[in-house]
Design a protein around this motif. Sequence first.
Motif, short mmCIF file in Angstrom:
data_model
loop_
_atom_site.label_atom_id
_atom_site.label_comp_id
_atom_site.label_asym_id
_atom_site.label_seq_id
_atom_site.Cartn_x
_atom_site.Cartn_y
_atom_site.Cartn_z
N LYS A 1 0.88 -1.12 -0.10
CA LYS A 1 0.05 -0.06 0.01
C LYS A 1 0.73 1.30 -0.02
CE LYS A 1 -4.12 -1.72 -0.20
NZ LYS A 1 -4.93 -1.81 -1.41
N ASP A 2 2.06 1.12 0.96
CA ASP A 2 2.67 2.46 0.77
C ASP A 2 3.54 2.55 -0.65
OD1 ASP A 2 2.13 3.09 3.31
OD2 ASP A 2 3.92 1.79 4.16
N ARG A 3 4.10 1.36 -1.23
CA ARG A 3 4.71 1.57 -2.53
C ARG A 3 3.73 2.03 -3.34
NH1 ARG A 3 6.56 -3.72 -3.63
NH2 ARG A 3 5.69 -4.79 -1.97
N GLU A 4 2.46 1.36 -3.58
CA GLU A 4 1.54 1.74 -4.43
C GLU A 4 1.36 3.31 -4.52
OE1 GLU A 4 -2.92 0.34 -5.53
OE2 GLU A 4 -2.59 0.62 -3.44
N LYS A 5 1.27 4.01 -3.36
CA LYS A 5 1.05 5.40 -3.07
C LYS A 5 2.16 6.25 -4.03
CE LYS A 5 -1.41 5.16 1.06
NZ LYS A 5 -1.50 5.41 2.52
N VAL A 6 3.26 5.60 -3.64
CA VAL A 6 4.45 6.22 -4.18
C VAL A 6 4.57 6.06 -5.90
CG1 VAL A 6 7.12 6.01 -4.63
CG2 VAL A 6 5.93 5.82 -2.10
N TYR A 7 4.17 5.06 -6.55
CA TYR A 7 4.08 4.69 -7.62
C TYR A 7 2.96 5.61 -8.26
CZ TYR A 7 6.80 0.30 -6.63
OH TYR A 7 7.64 -0.71 -6.13
N LEU A 8 1.95 5.57 -7.96
CA LEU A 8 0.69 6.30 -8.54
C LEU A 8 0.85 7.76 -8.52
CD1 LEU A 8 -2.38 4.19 -7.10
CD2 LEU A 8 -1.06 4.12 -9.40
N ALA A 9 1.56 8.21 -7.52
CA ALA A 9 2.00 9.85 -7.25
C ALA A 9 3.08 9.99 -8.32
CB ALA A 9 2.47 10.03 -5.95
N ARG A 10 3.70 9.20 -8.52
CA ARG A 10 4.82 9.23 -9.50
C ARG A 10 4.27 9.33 -11.11
NH1 ARG A 10 9.86 5.29 -10.93
NH2 ARG A 10 11.08 6.88 -12.59
#
Length: 118
Positions: free
Chosen positions: A93-102
């Motif tokens: 979930k934390d990595r997903e936020k980073v990827y989607l924000a990028r």
Amino acid sequence: MVTKPKYYLDRRGHDLFWEFEHGKYPVVLAIGFCYLNIEKYLRRAGRKTADPSEDLRKAMTYFQEYKKLLELRSMGQLHDQGLYLALSYDNFKDREKVYLARLERLEKQIKAGEAKFL
């Protein structure tokens, strides 16, 4: 003939193959990436366009990189460090936020004509 367009280069002049060969990604993922791209271009050859030449060149490009990565791995020069994180759902979930924000940030920059690529 190898197909390596310049638009795949980052700001330092490195493409994914260079990053694969220098251990930026777990080697098993890099090998899999090349293997699947070989399959993709072989299956697509003569279907997307009437002339299969470009897809066959791309398949050969990925095959050559695939072979090089297998050789480097067999000599112990490349590793699978980071593989657990890449394949793990833990903390996704934390990595997903980073990827989607990028992705969102890059899309906005492209639309505004301000994109600064890797």
